[in-house]
Design a protein around this motif. Structure first.
Motif, PDB file in Angstrom:
ATOM      1  N   ALA A 269     -34.436 -34.405 -53.319  1.00  0.00           N
ATOM      2  CA  ALA A 269     -33.881 -33.936 -54.586  1.00  0.00           C
ATOM      3  C   ALA A 269     -34.971 -33.639 -55.613  1.00  0.00           C
ATOM      4  CB  ALA A 269     -32.908 -34.969 -55.147  1.00  0.00           C
ATOM      5  N   LEU A 270     -36.108 -34.320 -55.495  1.00  0.00           N
ATOM      6  CA  LEU A 270     -37.192 -34.147 -56.465  1.00  0.00           C
ATOM      7  C   LEU A 270     -38.182 -33.063 -56.057  1.00  0.00           C
ATOM      8  CD1 LEU A 270     -38.074 -37.892 -57.210  1.00  0.00           C
ATOM      9  CD2 LEU A 270     -36.621 -36.364 -58.563  1.00  0.00           C
ATOM     10  N   ARG A 271     -38.105 -32.626 -54.816  1.00  0.00           N
ATOM     11  CA  ARG A 271     -39.161 -31.790 -54.247  1.00  0.00           C
ATOM     12  C   ARG A 271     -39.387 -30.491 -55.010  1.00  0.00           C
ATOM     13  NH1 ARG A 271     -38.926 -30.693 -47.890  1.00  0.00           N
ATOM     14  NH2 ARG A 271     -36.850 -29.987 -48.508  1.00  0.00           N
ATOM     15  N   ASP A 272     -38.345 -29.889 -55.533  1.00  0.00           N
ATOM     16  CA  ASP A 272     -38.483 -28.569 -56.150  1.00  0.00           C
ATOM     17  C   ASP A 272     -38.450 -28.602 -57.681  1.00  0.00           C
ATOM     18  OD1 ASP A 272     -38.620 -27.332 -53.638  1.00  0.00           O
ATOM     19  OD2 ASP A 272     -36.436 -27.315 -53.471  1.00  0.00           O
ATOM     20  N   ARG A 273     -38.572 -29.771 -58.270  1.00  0.00           N
ATOM     21  CA  ARG A 273     -38.545 -29.856 -59.732  1.00  0.00           C
ATOM     22  C   ARG A 273     -39.914 -29.484 -60.305  1.00  0.00           C
ATOM     23  NH1 ARG A 273     -34.104 -32.434 -62.423  1.00  0.00           N
ATOM     24  NH2 ARG A 273     -35.491 -32.449 -64.258  1.00  0.00           N
ATOM     25  N   ASP A 274     -39.884 -28.691 -61.385  1.00  0.00           N
ATOM     26  CA  ASP A 274     -41.124 -28.242 -62.011  1.00  0.00           C
ATOM     27  C   ASP A 274     -41.784 -29.326 -62.859  1.00  0.00           C
ATOM     28  OD1 ASP A 274     -40.733 -25.732 -60.896  1.00  0.00           O
ATOM     29  OD2 ASP A 274     -39.655 -24.970 -62.663  1.00  0.00           O
ATOM     30  N   ASP A 275     -41.024 -30.339 -63.264  1.00  0.00           N
ATOM     31  CA  ASP A 275     -41.582 -31.356 -64.162  1.00  0.00           C
ATOM     32  C   ASP A 275     -42.161 -32.550 -63.408  1.00  0.00           C
ATOM     33  OD1 ASP A 275     -39.084 -32.089 -63.247  1.00  0.00           O
ATOM     34  OD2 ASP A 275     -38.364 -32.868 -65.170  1.00  0.00           O
ATOM     35  N   PRO A 309     -45.374 -35.689 -66.533  1.00  0.00           N
ATOM     36  CA  PRO A 309     -46.508 -35.092 -67.250  1.00  0.00           C
ATOM     37  C   PRO A 309     -47.279 -36.028 -68.174  1.00  0.00           C
ATOM     38  CG  PRO A 309     -44.606 -33.630 -67.305  1.00  0.00           C
ATOM     39  CD  PRO A 309     -44.132 -34.918 -66.723  1.00  0.00           C
ATOM     40  N   THR A 310     -46.589 -36.960 -68.814  1.00  0.00           N
ATOM     41  CA  THR A 310     -47.260 -37.824 -69.789  1.00  0.00           C
ATOM     42  C   THR A 310     -46.726 -39.250 -69.693  1.00  0.00           C
ATOM     43  OG1 THR A 310     -45.622 -37.432 -71.529  1.00  0.00           O
ATOM     44  CG2 THR A 310     -47.495 -35.887 -71.400  1.00  0.00           C
ATOM     45  N   ARG A 311     -47.445 -40.156 -70.301  1.00  0.00           N
ATOM     46  CA  ARG A 311     -46.984 -41.542 -70.399  1.00  0.00           C
ATOM     47  C   ARG A 311     -45.668 -41.620 -71.160  1.00  0.00           C
ATOM     48  NH1 ARG A 311     -50.299 -46.721 -72.978  1.00  0.00           N
ATOM     49  NH2 ARG A 311     -48.459 -48.020 -73.378  1.00  0.00           N
ATOM     50  N   ALA A 312     -45.589 -40.885 -72.283  1.00  0.00           N
ATOM     51  CA  ALA A 312     -44.375 -40.926 -73.098  1.00  0.00           C
ATOM     52  C   ALA A 312     -43.171 -40.432 -72.309  1.00  0.00           C
ATOM     53  CB  ALA A 312     -44.569 -40.097 -74.359  1.00  0.00           C
ATOM     54  N   ARG A 313     -43.352 -39.367 -71.556  1.00  0.00           N
ATOM     55  CA  ARG A 313     -42.231 -38.851 -70.749  1.00  0.00           C
ATOM     56  C   ARG A 313     -41.813 -39.873 -69.702  1.00  0.00           C
ATOM     57  NH1 ARG A 313     -40.295 -34.277 -67.876  1.00  0.00           N
ATOM     58  NH2 ARG A 313     -38.278 -34.988 -67.080  1.00  0.00           N
ATOM     59  N   ALA A 314     -42.773 -40.500 -69.063  1.00  0.00           N
ATOM     60  CA  ALA A 314     -42.450 -41.494 -68.044  1.00  0.00           C
ATOM     61  C   ALA A 314     -41.699 -42.672 -68.649  1.00  0.00           C
ATOM     62  CB  ALA A 314     -43.735 -41.971 -67.365  1.00  0.00           C
ATOM     63  N   GLU A 315     -42.101 -43.098 -69.836  1.00  0.00           N
ATOM     64  CA  GLU A 315     -41.424 -44.225 -70.480  1.00  0.00           C
ATOM     65  C   GLU A 315     -40.009 -43.845 -70.902  1.00  0.00           C
ATOM     66  OE1 GLU A 315     -44.207 -45.295 -73.514  1.00  0.00           O
ATOM     67  OE2 GLU A 315     -45.366 -46.608 -72.161  1.00  0.00           O
ATOM     68  N   ARG A 316     -39.824 -42.625 -71.384  1.00  0.00           N
ATOM     69  CA  ARG A 316     -38.469 -42.173 -71.729  1.00  0.00           C
ATOM     70  C   ARG A 316     -37.599 -42.097 -70.480  1.00  0.00           C
ATOM     71  NH1 ARG A 316     -41.190 -38.072 -74.558  1.00  0.00           N
ATOM     72  NH2 ARG A 316     -40.301 -36.473 -73.180  1.00  0.00           N
ATOM     73  N   PHE A 317     -38.176 -41.625 -69.400  1.00  0.00           N
ATOM     74  CA  PHE A 317     -37.436 -41.557 -68.131  1.00  0.00           C
ATOM     75  C   PHE A 317     -36.989 -42.937 -67.689  1.00  0.00           C
ATOM     76  CE2 PHE A 317     -38.048 -42.090 -63.468  1.00  0.00           C
ATOM     77  CZ  PHE A 317     -36.923 -41.417 -63.032  1.00  0.00           C
ATOM     78  N   MET A 318     -37.880 -43.907 -67.747  1.00  0.00           N
ATOM     79  CA  MET A 318     -37.523 -45.263 -67.334  1.00  0.00           C
ATOM     80  C   MET A 318     -36.399 -45.830 -68.201  1.00  0.00           C
ATOM     81  SD  MET A 318     -39.214 -46.045 -64.655  1.00  0.00           S
ATOM     82  CE  MET A 318     -38.507 -47.679 -64.711  1.00  0.00           C
ATOM     83  N   GLU A 319     -36.448 -45.566 -69.500  1.00  0.00           N
ATOM     84  CA  GLU A 319     -35.417 -46.080 -70.412  1.00  0.00           C
ATOM     85  C   GLU A 319     -34.067 -45.418 -70.170  1.00  0.00           C
ATOM     86  OE1 GLU A 319     -36.916 -45.484 -74.302  1.00  0.00           O
ATOM     87  OE2 GLU A 319     -38.499 -47.016 -74.123  1.00  0.00           O
ATOM     88  N   ALA A 320     -34.081 -44.181 -69.679  1.00  0.00           N
ATOM     89  CA  ALA A 320     -32.837 -43.436 -69.490  1.00  0.00           C
ATOM     90  C   ALA A 320     -32.100 -43.810 -68.211  1.00  0.00           C
ATOM     91  CB  ALA A 320     -33.124 -41.933 -69.499  1.00  0.00           C
ATOM     92  N   LEU A 321     -32.769 -44.444 -67.274  1.00  0.00           N
ATOM     93  CA  LEU A 321     -32.127 -44.822 -66.006  1.00  0.00           C
ATOM     94  C   LEU A 321     -31.089 -45.915 -66.242  1.00  0.00           C
ATOM     95  CD1 LEU A 321     -35.342 -44.960 -63.799  1.00  0.00           C
ATOM     96  CD2 LEU A 321     -33.485 -43.287 -63.554  1.00  0.00           C
ATOM     97  N   THR A 322     -29.972 -45.842 -65.541  1.00  0.00           N
ATOM     98  CA  THR A 322     -28.937 -46.869 -65.674  1.00  0.00           C
ATOM     99  C   THR A 322     -28.727 -47.672 -64.390  1.00  0.00           C
ATOM    100  OG1 THR A 322     -27.192 -45.289 -65.094  1.00  0.00           O
ATOM    101  CG2 THR A 322     -27.721 -45.545 -67.436  1.00  0.00           C
TER     102      THR A 322
END
Length: 378
Positions: A269-275, A309-322
């Protein structure tokens, strides 16, 4: 070939290490809590003092040995209080001042501390990456080669057979960290290793509630030296932890099948994502490690790695997971992930994510991850 070597992984996991059936006895005896045992007269028998051995360890050790080397009667397993206790037992029982050891430069993040201690003891430490069998270039004169494949957290893979043959030709011993693969994914002794070492804290026990480690070895003299180190240091597991670990083994094949399938589904599912950059999962046909992994692994594990791409993006991603816990271990039935650079010990980008797929429904897990990525893209 014994029956143990012929049966399937699920049957073996369910039956491994159980004692002979006896009327009115429990099928899996409860934990034995004992610091000492009745010992009149001359010292004899397997159980004398609680730091030396314990019946609950014995059942677990036999079970792990059956998984690591099915049908091989000459294999011994020793259990420890943690994975690092098992790793330390091999390193410090086999090496002395003046020896040379080769470690992976991209291995478990505690290895820099291990290197400092080995160096303080007068042991020369050489390092090289896992990928490309790079450790071959620094093997000359080594006493011990330490392999971690797939590597943690980068998931690079090396050719264990090739490295083991080269090390043995130079007179070196070979230890393989089998934590990420588990015995259902890879059998290092069959690939030529002298030691198979792992943290049972991870997928082997699978519930994130036990600290455990083990060493499996075919050579009686090597086993005795590791056993002696365990006795001296006292790095022993509690009986309750050993019993819980043995109980957990019964579901190992069931857990591994779902978790590995979830990892592959997520990777696809992640293979073709641009981010996302640097996506790694050895089970992906186009992964750089897949060709070698497919030659020596029977299952590809539950861990996927990728970089945002960035630390901030990774941290936001982690917070958004449920459905995913922000936690530092892997291999549990509940999915976990973390921004690995927060520990400072791994040479990975700030946005690097180590993701451990659990046993959730695959559609739910993938949907949660994709939603979290989409919501944090801005």
């Amino acid at each position: 070939m014994t029956q143990s070597a012929q049966i399937g992984d699920g049957t073996r996991a369910v039956r491994a290490g159980l004692p002979e059936a006896a009327k009115n006895d429990p099928t899996l005896p409860g934990p034995v809590f004992a610091a000492h045992f009745h010992l009149p007269g001359d010292v004899s028998g397997p159980y004398t003092y609680g730091r030396d051995d314990n019946p609950t360890w014995t059942h677990l050790e036999r079970a792990i040995g059956e998984l690591e080397a099915p049908g091989q009667e000459d294999v011994d397993t020793l259990v420890f209080a943690s994975g690092m206790a098992a790793i330390s037992a091999v390193l410090f029982s086999q090496l002395k001042a003046g020896d040379v050891v080769v470690l992976p430069s991209d291995g478990y993040q505690v290895f820099p501390l291990v290197r400092e201690q080995l160096t303080a003891f007068g042991i020369e430490v050489r390092t090289a990456p896992t990928g490309g069998d790079a450790q071959l270039d620094v093997l000359d004169g080594a006493k011990l080669l330490w392999i971690e494949t797939p590597s943690n957290p980068g998931l690079d893979v090396c050719d264990v057979r090739r490295l083991a043959e080269a090390a043995h030709a130079r007179g070196a011993l070979v230890a393989v960290d089998n934590t990420l693969a588990t015995p259902l994914g890879q059998r290092p002794l069959e690939l030529g290793a002298d030691f198979s070492v792992a943290s049972g804290t991870k997928q082997l026990t699978g519930h994130g509630d036990i600290l455990l480690g083990y060493v499996t070895c075919r050579d009686a003299e090597l086993t005795a030296s590791v056993r002696g180190w365990r006795k001296i240091v006292g790095a022993i597991p509690g009986p309750m932890e050993a019993w819980l670990a043995h109980r957990s083994l019964a579901t190992l094949q069931l857990r591994a099948e779902r978790q590995n399938a979830n990892a592959l589904a997520l990777a696809l599912a992640l293979r073709d994502r641009d981010d996302i950059e640097g996506l790694h999962y050895p089970g992906l046909p186009d992964d750089p490690s897949h060709k070698i992994a497919a030659q020596q692994m029977r299952r590809f594990g539950c861990v996927v790695s990728f970089t945002l791409p960035t630390r901030a993006r990774a941290e936001r991603f982690m917070e958004a997971l449920t459905l995913v816990d922000d936690a530092t271990s892997f291999g549990g039935v509940r999915s976990t992930a973390e921004r690995r650079r927060r520990w400072g010990g791994d040479d990975v980008p700030e946005g690097f994510i180590r993701f451990s797929a659990g046993a959730e429904d695959p559609d739910d897990l993938v949907a949660d991850v994709l939603r979290a990525l989409d919501e944090t893209a801005a």
